[in-house]
Design a protein around this motif. Structure first.
Motif, mmCIF file in Angstrom:
data_model
loop_
_atom_site.group_PDB
_atom_site.id
_atom_site.type_symbol
_atom_site.label_atom_id
_atom_site.label_comp_id
_atom_site.label_asym_id
_atom_site.label_seq_id
_atom_site.Cartn_x
_atom_site.Cartn_y
_atom_site.Cartn_z
ATOM 1 N N SER A 1 0.821 -1.193 -0.057
ATOM 2 C CA SER A 1 0.048 -0.129 -0.037
ATOM 3 C C SER A 1 0.858 1.392 0.226
ATOM 4 N N VAL A 2 1.948 1.303 -0.086
ATOM 5 C CA VAL A 2 3.287 2.225 -0.191
ATOM 6 C C VAL A 2 3.542 2.589 -1.481
ATOM 7 N N SER A 3 3.547 3.876 -1.854
ATOM 8 C CA SER A 3 4.240 4.154 -2.910
ATOM 9 C C SER A 3 5.840 3.928 -3.006
ATOM 10 N N ILE A 4 6.135 3.389 -3.923
ATOM 11 C CA ILE A 4 7.673 3.156 -4.074
ATOM 12 C C ILE A 4 8.770 4.312 -4.970
ATOM 13 N N PRO A 5 9.433 4.621 -4.115
ATOM 14 C CA PRO A 5 10.324 5.982 -4.706
ATOM 15 C C PRO A 5 11.449 5.413 -5.344
ATOM 16 N N LEU A 6 11.539 4.326 -6.215
ATOM 17 C CA LEU A 6 12.568 3.695 -6.651
ATOM 18 C C LEU A 6 11.999 3.211 -8.065
ATOM 19 N N ASP A 7 12.706 3.816 -9.176
ATOM 20 C CA ASP A 7 12.169 3.503 -10.450
ATOM 21 C C ASP A 7 13.048 2.429 -11.090
ATOM 22 N N GLN A 8 12.617 1.964 -12.413
ATOM 23 C CA GLN A 8 13.577 0.949 -12.906
ATOM 24 C C GLN A 8 14.659 1.381 -13.346
ATOM 25 N N ALA A 9 15.120 2.785 -13.789
ATOM 26 C CA ALA A 9 16.355 3.309 -14.299
ATOM 27 C C ALA A 9 17.045 3.152 -13.080
ATOM 28 N N SER A 10 16.871 3.749 -12.123
ATOM 29 C CA SER A 10 17.484 3.786 -10.707
ATOM 30 C C SER A 10 18.096 2.374 -10.356
ATOM 31 N N ALA A 11 16.932 1.394 -10.415
ATOM 32 C CA ALA A 11 17.281 0.093 -9.967
ATOM 33 C C ALA A 11 18.305 -0.626 -11.196
ATOM 34 N N ARG A 12 18.368 -0.305 -12.306
ATOM 35 C CA ARG A 12 19.200 -0.734 -13.284
ATOM 36 C C ARG A 12 20.689 -0.144 -13.174
ATOM 37 N N LYS A 13 20.644 1.172 -12.585
ATOM 38 C CA LYS A 13 21.809 1.635 -12.539
ATOM 39 C C LYS A 13 22.657 1.002 -11.369
ATOM 40 N N ILE A 14 21.918 0.553 -10.105
ATOM 41 C CA ILE A 14 22.509 0.007 -9.054
ATOM 42 C C ILE A 14 22.961 -1.269 -9.479
ATOM 43 N N ILE A 15 22.148 -1.964 -10.325
ATOM 44 C CA ILE A 15 22.495 -3.301 -10.649
ATOM 45 C C ILE A 15 23.931 -3.409 -11.265
ATOM 46 N N SER A 16 23.997 -2.226 -12.511
ATOM 47 C CA SER A 16 25.020 -2.145 -13.194
ATOM 48 C C SER A 16 26.543 -1.952 -12.151
ATOM 49 N N LEU A 17 26.171 -0.885 -11.379
ATOM 50 C CA LEU A 17 27.378 -0.887 -10.385
ATOM 51 C C LEU A 17 28.070 -1.823 -9.888
ATOM 52 N N ILE A 18 27.025 -2.817 -9.193
ATOM 53 C CA ILE A 18 27.390 -4.063 -8.421
ATOM 54 C C ILE A 18 27.823 -4.952 -9.389
ATOM 55 N N GLU A 19 27.195 -5.261 -10.678
ATOM 56 C CA GLU A 19 28.048 -6.075 -11.557
ATOM 57 C C GLU A 19 29.283 -5.764 -12.102
ATOM 58 N N GLU A 20 29.427 -4.305 -12.145
ATOM 59 C CA GLU A 20 30.783 -4.071 -12.660
ATOM 60 C C GLU A 20 31.963 -4.244 -11.393
ATOM 61 N N GLN A 21 31.779 -3.741 -10.214
ATOM 62 C CA GLN A 21 32.677 -3.680 -9.192
ATOM 63 C C GLN A 21 32.774 -5.126 -8.569
ATOM 64 N N GLU A 22 31.647 -5.973 -8.549
ATOM 65 C CA GLU A 22 31.851 -7.393 -7.988
ATOM 66 C C GLU A 22 32.078 -8.393 -8.831
ATOM 67 N N GLU A 23 32.285 -7.893 -10.214
ATOM 68 C CA GLU A 23 32.633 -8.836 -11.118
ATOM 69 C C GLU A 23 31.758 -10.007 -11.186
ATOM 70 N N VAL A 24 30.188 -9.841 -11.216
ATOM 71 C CA VAL A 24 29.150 -10.634 -11.362
ATOM 72 C C VAL A 24 28.308 -10.117 -12.577
ATOM 73 N N THR A 25 27.325 -11.104 -12.805
ATOM 74 C CA THR A 25 26.495 -10.769 -13.654
ATOM 75 C C THR A 25 24.906 -11.237 -13.226
ATOM 76 N N PHE A 26 24.208 -10.340 -13.457
ATOM 77 C CA PHE A 26 22.668 -10.857 -13.241
ATOM 78 C C PHE A 26 21.954 -11.141 -14.464
ATOM 79 N N ALA A 27 21.111 -12.104 -14.342
ATOM 80 C CA ALA A 27 20.263 -12.512 -15.561
ATOM 81 C C ALA A 27 19.025 -11.983 -15.267
#
Length: 148
Positions: A13-39
């Motif tokens: 019931s809560v409005s979510i202040p996180l959009d797709q673009a921000s979430a993707r950016k976070i995923i990319s940061l982690i992929e790059e620096q942790e040397e992992v990939t998310f499918a």
């Protein structure tokens, strides 16, 4: 590198202040620096009752928590093609933001980072592990904000 499939659902019931673009950016940061990939990453925002049910059903714990992470592939060399679901308790995350004097946006980002770290193998069962995860959360949150 292929961009991971990212699905975000809000069943709370809560409005979510996180959009797709921000979430993707976070995923990319982690992929790059942790040397992992998310499918595939699914983020499902739920209310307190639902997170308690998930916690009871899967972890035998009867309380509200901010996030529960489920990794689909448990192979030992699990640093590529990671798939998982993050169940996030939106009301709890909003409460935590207030408790910690943090913006709601940043707390939602931090919890996403926390869940992604769990999917790649980090744990927070000991004080030392928890400290390490918090340091990584701070690092990725800071980098996200610098590159917004």
């Amino acid at each position: 590198m292929n961009e991971p499939t990212l699905q975000i659902f809000n069943e709370s019931s809560v409005s979510i202040p996180l959009d797709q673009a921000s979430a993707r950016k976070i995923i990319s940061l982690i992929e790059e620096q942790e040397e992992v990939t998310f499918a595939f990453v699914e983020v499902v925002y739920v209310d307190e009752d639902e997170i308690v049910l998930i916690n009871m059903d899967h972890l035998d714990r009867d309380y509200v928590t901010d996030i529960i992470s489920f990794k689909y592939d448990e192979s030992p060399e699990g640093n590529s093609g990671i798939e998982g679901t993050l169940f996030c308790c939106a009301p709890r995350i909003s409460e935590q933001a207030e408790e910690f004097g943090e913006t709601t946006e940043n707390e939602f980002r931090r919890i996403l980072i926390h869940g992604l770290l769990h999917l790649i193998g980090y744990d927070d069962q000991t004080a030392e592990d928890k400290k390490r995860m918090t340091e990584l959360e701070d690092k990725y949150l800071s980098q996200f904000q610098e590159n917004k």
